[in-house]
Design a protein around this motif. Structure first.
Motif, mmCIF file in Angstrom:
data_model
loop_
_atom_site.group_PDB
_atom_site.id
_atom_site.type_symbol
_atom_site.label_atom_id
_atom_site.label_comp_id
_atom_site.label_asym_id
_atom_site.label_seq_id
_atom_site.Cartn_x
_atom_site.Cartn_y
_atom_site.Cartn_z
ATOM 1 N N PHE A 57 0.723 -1.452 0.012
ATOM 2 C CA PHE A 57 -0.293 -0.098 0.411
ATOM 3 C C PHE A 57 1.005 1.677 0.150
ATOM 4 O O PHE A 57 0.500 2.372 0.017
ATOM 5 C CB PHE A 57 -0.569 -0.121 0.804
ATOM 6 N N ALA A 58 2.047 0.784 0.019
ATOM 7 C CA ALA A 58 3.054 2.416 -0.283
ATOM 8 C C ALA A 58 3.569 2.266 -2.212
ATOM 9 O O ALA A 58 3.338 3.751 -1.598
ATOM 10 C CB ALA A 58 3.999 1.518 0.321
ATOM 11 N N SER A 59 3.685 1.416 -2.138
ATOM 12 C CA SER A 59 4.134 1.845 -3.436
ATOM 13 C C SER A 59 5.738 2.360 -3.828
ATOM 14 O O SER A 59 5.736 3.061 -4.807
ATOM 15 C CB SER A 59 3.707 2.735 -4.840
ATOM 16 N N MET A 341 -13.124 2.704 -3.594
ATOM 17 C CA MET A 341 -12.672 1.787 -2.285
ATOM 18 C C MET A 341 -12.814 1.975 -0.760
ATOM 19 O O MET A 341 -13.149 0.965 -0.002
ATOM 20 C CB MET A 341 -11.902 -0.007 -2.835
ATOM 21 N N PHE A 342 -11.466 2.326 -1.058
ATOM 22 C CA PHE A 342 -10.414 2.650 0.533
ATOM 23 C C PHE A 342 -11.264 3.582 1.168
ATOM 24 O O PHE A 342 -12.485 3.740 2.711
ATOM 25 C CB PHE A 342 -9.404 3.765 0.362
ATOM 26 N N GLY A 343 -12.777 4.610 0.888
ATOM 27 C CA GLY A 343 -13.465 5.953 1.086
ATOM 28 C C GLY A 343 -13.976 4.939 2.255
ATOM 29 O O GLY A 343 -14.336 5.304 2.581
ATOM 30 N N THR A 417 -3.048 -0.066 -10.732
ATOM 31 C CA THR A 417 -2.801 -1.398 -11.480
ATOM 32 C C THR A 417 -3.389 -3.167 -10.053
ATOM 33 O O THR A 417 -3.578 -3.995 -9.926
ATOM 34 C CB THR A 417 -1.563 -1.992 -11.852
ATOM 35 N N ILE A 418 -3.649 -2.490 -8.474
ATOM 36 C CA ILE A 418 -3.565 -3.429 -7.572
ATOM 37 C C ILE A 418 -5.339 -3.947 -8.596
ATOM 38 O O ILE A 418 -6.408 -3.276 -8.238
ATOM 39 C CB ILE A 418 -3.679 -2.826 -6.837
ATOM 40 N N SER A 419 -5.301 -5.138 -7.672
ATOM 41 C CA SER A 419 -6.786 -5.680 -7.830
ATOM 42 C C SER A 419 -7.669 -5.529 -6.770
ATOM 43 O O SER A 419 -7.015 -5.458 -5.916
ATOM 44 C CB SER A 419 -6.735 -6.871 -7.529
ATOM 45 N N VAL A 423 -7.141 -5.444 -2.654
ATOM 46 C CA VAL A 423 -7.796 -4.218 -1.553
ATOM 47 C C VAL A 423 -8.132 -4.137 -0.120
ATOM 48 O O VAL A 423 -8.057 -3.439 0.377
ATOM 49 C CB VAL A 423 -8.329 -3.169 -2.719
ATOM 50 N N HIS A 424 -9.105 -4.935 -0.883
ATOM 51 C CA HIS A 424 -9.846 -5.817 0.612
ATOM 52 C C HIS A 424 -9.127 -6.360 1.491
ATOM 53 O O HIS A 424 -9.683 -6.321 2.399
ATOM 54 C CB HIS A 424 -11.238 -5.998 -0.421
ATOM 55 N N GLU A 425 -8.142 -7.211 1.180
ATOM 56 C CA GLU A 425 -7.655 -7.940 1.838
ATOM 57 C C GLU A 425 -6.087 -7.375 2.502
ATOM 58 O O GLU A 425 -5.865 -7.507 3.905
ATOM 59 C CB GLU A 425 -6.856 -9.050 0.792
ATOM 60 N N GLY A 426 -5.496 -6.331 1.769
ATOM 61 C CA GLY A 426 -4.843 -5.477 2.704
ATOM 62 C C GLY A 426 -5.693 -4.551 3.633
ATOM 63 O O GLY A 426 -5.738 -4.006 4.645
#
Ligand SMILES: Cc1ncc(COP(=O)(O)O)c(C=O)c1O
Length: 441
Positions: A57-59, A341-343, A417-419, A423-426
């Protein structure tokens, strides 16, 4: 999941051994957030030398926006490497740099004709903005904002508005730099307050006619992921126009599709005079640029700007591929979707922990943050919890970053490009780590 080469690595020194060697070999000033040594990485995942997998989550601090080892970027770099790796652009140039400058000039916000200058790092881009603005205006003064981050070289550091760890013990800094509060409503500083402070500065410290440039991040990065209100950027544009001041947008962290637009100042519909570009532009290869209005960019004398590695052919090849990937994979849309999604998830988490998650900022694509506080009070920052969360996250397979003048903000900068699944797993890991840290006893 283990990498094929991991078997032999199991008997090899592990993360702790390398961290010990690193601590002995490097100045403590060049710290590392997580003591995990990366063996390979693919898109939004990384694997360490012990075979442990991490969601990223940092790239690499908003650099690998097109994902680690992006096949198209890697192929472009490999092709370039077969041909040549360096000639010095200022001696014998190459076509890829010209093509890239043309593309950056076209991508930069606004209709005014643009030109570019290529350098190597973000801080260098900031330094060059100052040189160009001073050459254009013949003036000395520079205005920057509290909480702003512009790099670690002396001028960039002078412009930076955060003392520890960046500026502490490193002064004196170049003169003629003035700081004004950045508008952050969550901390009680409105756009009107910030503009009043700027007006006051012009009365008590320096006349606007002596100011060469105002530099602003359209979304403050290191300072805490605070988006500049649209009306604030628009007001700065007007003030700069009224007084012949160069408006510099530092888009090093917020640019290149990170916020769901190519450049974050597009949200306010503002055309900066000069703009810095770095980080995400070349997907992990060192390249930075100043892109600006042609007339201003031509102010310094020929040879006045540049550098040995400025506009490296490897960086140019990578950046051309990055621009293609952003278009082909519709990464602007993707950035916005990731941000939503994050929001949504973080807003739900905030309802579960209202006393701890003071604010969620998810209005600028995949440049998302949550601010951790005590008793739900913005004036009680919880930097300790932010630090513990970052540590707990990497121990549980997630690379997270903190930021903020008060050190209490968690920022989310996944590759674009993350799936959805990752995102949800993180975020699941964020939730369970937070829950663990807040559990009584
Ligand atoms: C907004 C901004 N400006 C400048 C810089 C400095 O860039 P670099 O570290 O490439 O010198 C950064 C790096 O984080 C940044 O976020």
């Amino acid at each position: 999941m283990s990498h094929p080469e991991m078997k032999s690595a199991q008997t090899a020194p592990g993360n702790a051994d390398w961290q010990q060697r690193k601590d002995a070999a490097f100045s403590r000033a060049q710290g590392n957030m997580a003591p995990v040594y990366i063996e390979h990485a693919k898109n939004a995942e990384m694997w360490d030398i012990e075979g442990r997998r991490y969601i990223d989550f940092a790239s690499g601090i908003a650099v690998c926006s097109t994902g680690h080892a992006n096949p198209k970027v890697t192929a472009a770099v490999q092709d370039q490497l077969q041909r040549f790796s360096h000639t010095a652009f200022g001696i014998t140039p190459y076509c890829s740099a010209v093509e890239l400058a043309e593309k950056l000039n076209a991508l930069a916000p606004g209709d005014t004709p643009k030109k570019s200058v290529f350098v190597t790092t973000g801080a260098e881009a900031v330094e060059n903005c100052v040189k160009i603005a001073r050459a254009h205006t013949g003036r000395r003064g520079l205005v920057a904002f509290s909480g702003g981050f512009h790099g670690r070289t002396m001028m960039a550091l002078g412009l930076t508005g955060k003392v520890k760890p960046y500026k502490h013990m490193f002064g004196p800094f170049p003169g003629d730099i003035y700081h004004v509060p950045f508008p952050v409503e969550y901390h009680g500083i409105t756009t009107a307050d910030a503009l009043a402070a700027l007006d006051n500065l012009f009365k008590v410290d320096i006349a606007p006619a002596e100011v060469a440039a105002i530099i602003v991040e359209p979304v403050q990065g290191e300072g805490g992921f605070y988006p500049a209100p649209d009306e604030f950027l628009q007001a700065l544009r007007k003030i700069c126009d009224a007084h012949g001041i160069v408006l510099i947008a530092d888009e090093i962290q917020s640019g290149f599709a990170r916020t769901g637009k190519f450049f974050a100042c597009e949200y306010a519909g503002v055309e900066p005079d000069l703009m810095t570009v770095a980080k995400g532009v070349a997907g992990g290869f060192p390249l930075a640029a100043v892109v600006g209005k042609a007339k201003i960019m031509d102010a310094p004398l020929p040879g006045g700007l540049g550098g040995t590695y400025a506009g490296s052919p490897i960086g140019c090849a990578a950046a051309l591929a990055v621009i293609d990937v952003i278009a082909e994979e519709k990464l602007l849309d993707r950035s916005n979707r990731i941000g939503r999604m994050f929001g949504d998830r973080l807003a739900r988490l905030q309802t579960d922990y209202p006393a701890v998650i003071g604010d969620v900022r998810a209005s600028r694509g995949a440049m998302v943050a949550m601010e951790l506080v005590r008793e739900g009070q913005s004036c009680q920052p919880d930097a300790e919890l932010a630090g513990n969360l970052v540590n707990s996250a990497w121990r549980n397979g997630l690379i997270l970053l903190s930021c903020g003048t008060r050190g209490n903000v968690i920022r989310f900068l996944p590759p674009l490009t993350i799936s959805d699944e990752l995102v949800h797993e993180g975020i699941d890991i964020v939730e369970s780590c937070l829950k663990g840290l807040l559990a009584p006893g």
